[in-house]
Design a protein around this motif. Structure first.
Motif, PDB file in Angstrom:
ATOM      1  N   UNK A 109       0.839  -1.203   0.000  1.00  0.00           N
ATOM      2  CA  UNK A 109       0.000   0.000   0.000  1.00  0.00           C
ATOM      3  C   UNK A 109       0.873   1.253   0.000  1.00  0.00           C
ATOM      4  N   UNK A 110       1.948   1.246   0.767  1.00  0.00           N
ATOM      5  CA  UNK A 110       2.861   2.392   0.791  1.00  0.00           C
ATOM      6  C   UNK A 110       3.458   2.634  -0.591  1.00  0.00           C
ATOM      7  N   UNK A 111       3.836   1.563  -1.276  1.00  0.00           N
ATOM      8  CA  UNK A 111       4.368   1.700  -2.631  1.00  0.00           C
ATOM      9  C   UNK A 111       3.321   2.296  -3.569  1.00  0.00           C
ATOM     10  N   UNK A 112       2.070   1.838  -3.441  1.00  0.00           N
ATOM     11  CA  UNK A 112       0.983   2.374  -4.269  1.00  0.00           C
ATOM     12  C   UNK A 112       0.795   3.870  -4.031  1.00  0.00           C
ATOM     13  N   UNK A 113       0.969   4.288  -2.766  1.00  0.00           N
ATOM     14  CA  UNK A 113       0.806   5.696  -2.413  1.00  0.00           C
ATOM     15  C   UNK A 113       2.065   6.521  -2.684  1.00  0.00           C
ATOM     16  N   UNK A 114       3.155   5.838  -2.975  1.00  0.00           N
ATOM     17  CA  UNK A 114       4.415   6.527  -3.236  1.00  0.00           C
ATOM     18  C   UNK A 114       5.069   7.112  -1.993  1.00  0.00           C
ATOM     19  N   UNK A 115       4.904   6.424  -0.856  1.00  0.00           N
ATOM     20  CA  UNK A 115       5.469   6.901   0.407  1.00  0.00           C
ATOM     21  C   UNK A 115       6.393   5.846   1.001  1.00  0.00           C
ATOM     22  N   UNK A 116       7.298   6.300   1.857  1.00  0.00           N
ATOM     23  CA  UNK A 116       8.266   5.425   2.513  1.00  0.00           C
ATOM     24  C   UNK A 116       7.898   5.332   3.985  1.00  0.00           C
ATOM     25  N   UNK A 117       7.680   4.129   4.453  1.00  0.00           N
ATOM     26  CA  UNK A 117       7.124   3.927   5.787  1.00  0.00           C
ATOM     27  C   UNK A 117       7.979   3.025   6.671  1.00  0.00           C
ATOM     28  N   UNK A 118       7.797   3.224   7.966  1.00  0.00           N
ATOM     29  CA  UNK A 118       8.235   2.284   8.988  1.00  0.00           C
ATOM     30  C   UNK A 118       6.969   1.558   9.425  1.00  0.00           C
ATOM     31  N   UNK A 119       7.024   0.237   9.479  1.00  0.00           N
ATOM     32  CA  UNK A 119       5.851  -0.583   9.756  1.00  0.00           C
ATOM     33  C   UNK A 119       6.194  -1.550  10.876  1.00  0.00           C
ATOM     34  N   UNK A 120       5.421  -1.490  11.966  1.00  0.00           N
ATOM     35  CA  UNK A 120       5.667  -2.351  13.123  1.00  0.00           C
ATOM     36  C   UNK A 120       4.415  -3.153  13.446  1.00  0.00           C
ATOM     37  N   UNK A 121       4.605  -4.416  13.784  1.00  0.00           N
ATOM     38  CA  UNK A 121       3.510  -5.272  14.229  1.00  0.00           C
ATOM     39  C   UNK A 121       3.892  -5.836  15.589  1.00  0.00           C
ATOM     40  N   UNK A 122       2.963  -5.701  16.545  1.00  0.00           N
ATOM     41  CA  UNK A 122       3.168  -6.263  17.877  1.00  0.00           C
ATOM     42  C   UNK A 122       2.164  -7.383  18.107  1.00  0.00           C
ATOM     43  N   UNK A 123       2.508  -8.270  19.033  1.00  0.00           N
ATOM     44  CA  UNK A 123       1.622  -9.380  19.378  1.00  0.00           C
ATOM     45  C   UNK A 123       0.615  -8.941  20.439  1.00  0.00           C
ATOM     46  N   UNK A 124      -0.158  -9.870  20.960  1.00  0.00           N
ATOM     47  CA  UNK A 124      -1.188  -9.554  21.947  1.00  0.00           C
ATOM     48  C   UNK A 124      -0.598  -8.973  23.231  1.00  0.00           C
ATOM     49  N   UNK A 125       0.662  -9.257  23.513  1.00  0.00           N
ATOM     50  CA  UNK A 125       1.329  -8.708  24.684  1.00  0.00           C
ATOM     51  C   UNK A 125       2.053  -7.401  24.402  1.00  0.00           C
ATOM     52  N   UNK A 126       1.866  -6.844  23.212  1.00  0.00           N
ATOM     53  CA  UNK A 126       2.488  -5.593  22.759  1.00  0.00           C
ATOM     54  C   UNK A 126       3.993  -5.731  22.541  1.00  0.00           C
ATOM     55  N   UNK A 127       4.446  -6.949  22.250  1.00  0.00           N
ATOM     56  CA  UNK A 127       5.859  -7.201  21.946  1.00  0.00           C
ATOM     57  C   UNK A 127       6.071  -7.157  20.444  1.00  0.00           C
ATOM     58  N   UNK A 128       7.132  -6.493  20.016  1.00  0.00           N
ATOM     59  CA  UNK A 128       7.427  -6.386  18.595  1.00  0.00           C
ATOM     60  C   UNK A 128       7.587  -7.778  17.988  1.00  0.00           C
ATOM     61  N   UNK A 129       6.848  -8.026  16.910  1.00  0.00           N
ATOM     62  CA  UNK A 129       6.854  -9.333  16.247  1.00  0.00           C
ATOM     63  C   UNK A 129       7.422  -9.249  14.843  1.00  0.00           C
ATOM     64  N   UNK A 130       7.113  -8.165  14.139  1.00  0.00           N
ATOM     65  CA  UNK A 130       7.636  -7.970  12.781  1.00  0.00           C
ATOM     66  C   UNK A 130       7.819  -6.468  12.563  1.00  0.00           C
ATOM     67  N   UNK A 131       8.828  -6.131  11.755  1.00  0.00           N
ATOM     68  CA  UNK A 131       9.121  -4.726  11.499  1.00  0.00           C
ATOM     69  C   UNK A 131       9.774  -4.592  10.139  1.00  0.00           C
ATOM     70  N   UNK A 132       9.472  -3.492   9.472  1.00  0.00           N
ATOM     71  CA  UNK A 132      10.160  -3.154   8.228  1.00  0.00           C
ATOM     72  C   UNK A 132      10.348  -1.644   8.167  1.00  0.00           C
ATOM     73  N   UNK A 133      11.534  -1.252   7.784  1.00  0.00           N
ATOM     74  CA  UNK A 133      11.806   0.153   7.489  1.00  0.00           C
ATOM     75  C   UNK A 133      12.105   0.212   5.999  1.00  0.00           C
ATOM     76  N   UNK A 134      11.174   0.805   5.268  1.00  0.00           N
ATOM     77  CA  UNK A 134      11.358   0.906   3.830  1.00  0.00           C
ATOM     78  C   UNK A 134      12.559   1.792   3.538  1.00  0.00           C
ATOM     79  N   UNK A 135      13.251   1.495   2.452  1.00  0.00           N
ATOM     80  CA  UNK A 135      14.429   2.276   2.075  1.00  0.00           C
ATOM     81  C   UNK A 135      14.084   3.758   2.020  1.00  0.00           C
ATOM     82  N   UNK A 136      14.844   4.550   2.741  1.00  0.00           N
ATOM     83  CA  UNK A 136      14.651   5.994   2.742  1.00  0.00           C
ATOM     84  C   UNK A 136      13.607   6.515   3.717  1.00  0.00           C
ATOM     85  N   UNK A 137      12.953   5.623   4.467  1.00  0.00           N
ATOM     86  CA  UNK A 137      11.957   6.084   5.444  1.00  0.00           C
ATOM     87  C   UNK A 137      12.656   6.854   6.562  1.00  0.00           C
ATOM     88  N   UNK A 138      11.954   7.832   7.112  1.00  0.00           N
ATOM     89  CA  UNK A 138      12.536   8.664   8.165  1.00  0.00           C
ATOM     90  C   UNK A 138      12.947   7.841   9.378  1.00  0.00           C
TER      91      UNK A 138
END
Length: 136
Positions: free
Chosen positions: A18-47
């Motif tokens: 979706x970020x690519x479709x919008x032409x934006x660079x994003x940091x994306x974080x997913x946490x589990x039910x306990x609010x622990x980081x489970x997956x993360x991506x920092x797109x190239x060039x994201x702040x």
């Protein structure tokens, strides 16, 4: 029940698309039910500054099981939750964080996205959260 790694990675992939479709660079974080980081991506060039914001948005959405933008509405001056952003080590109360639900409507985690306007952040988070419901 908590989000599985495969589900978290699906959320990140859908959010990145979706970020690519919008032409934006994003940091994306997913946490589990306990609010622990489970997956993360920092797109190239994201702040770099948005990295922490994305994680805090995901945690905030999970801590209160509501979209961060909705929490923001309640935390305005004079609102019932004014200054709540100072709790829990610092919350983010503007759009871009959403709870992630399983097929039964139970919260299993949350996604937080940061790197563009709050409208783009929210749209990218929606794409990620929506993808999890499609994983079986």
């Amino acid at each position: 029940m908590s989000i599985l790694l495969e589900q978290a990675q699906s959320a990140v992939r859908a959010a990145q698309q979706k970020a690519l479709e919008l032409g934006v660079k994003m940091n994306i974080a997913v946490v589990d039910a306990g609010a622990n980081l489970t997956a993360f991506a920092r797109m190239d060039g994201a702040w770099l500054g948005s990295l922490d914001i994305s994680i805090r948005k995901a945690k905030t959405a999970r801590f209160f099981d509501m979209p961060t933008g909705e929490l923001g509405k309640l935390s305005q001056p004079g609102g019932p939750l004014y200054h709540i952003e100072h709790s829990n080590g610092g919350l983010i109360t503007f759009p871009g964080g959403l709870p992630i639900l399983d097929s039964n409507g139970r919260v299993i985690g949350a996604i937080g996205v940061s790197g563009s306007s709050v409208e783009d952040d929210h749209a990218v988070a929606q794409a990620g959260a929506g993808a999890v419901r499609d994983v079986h």
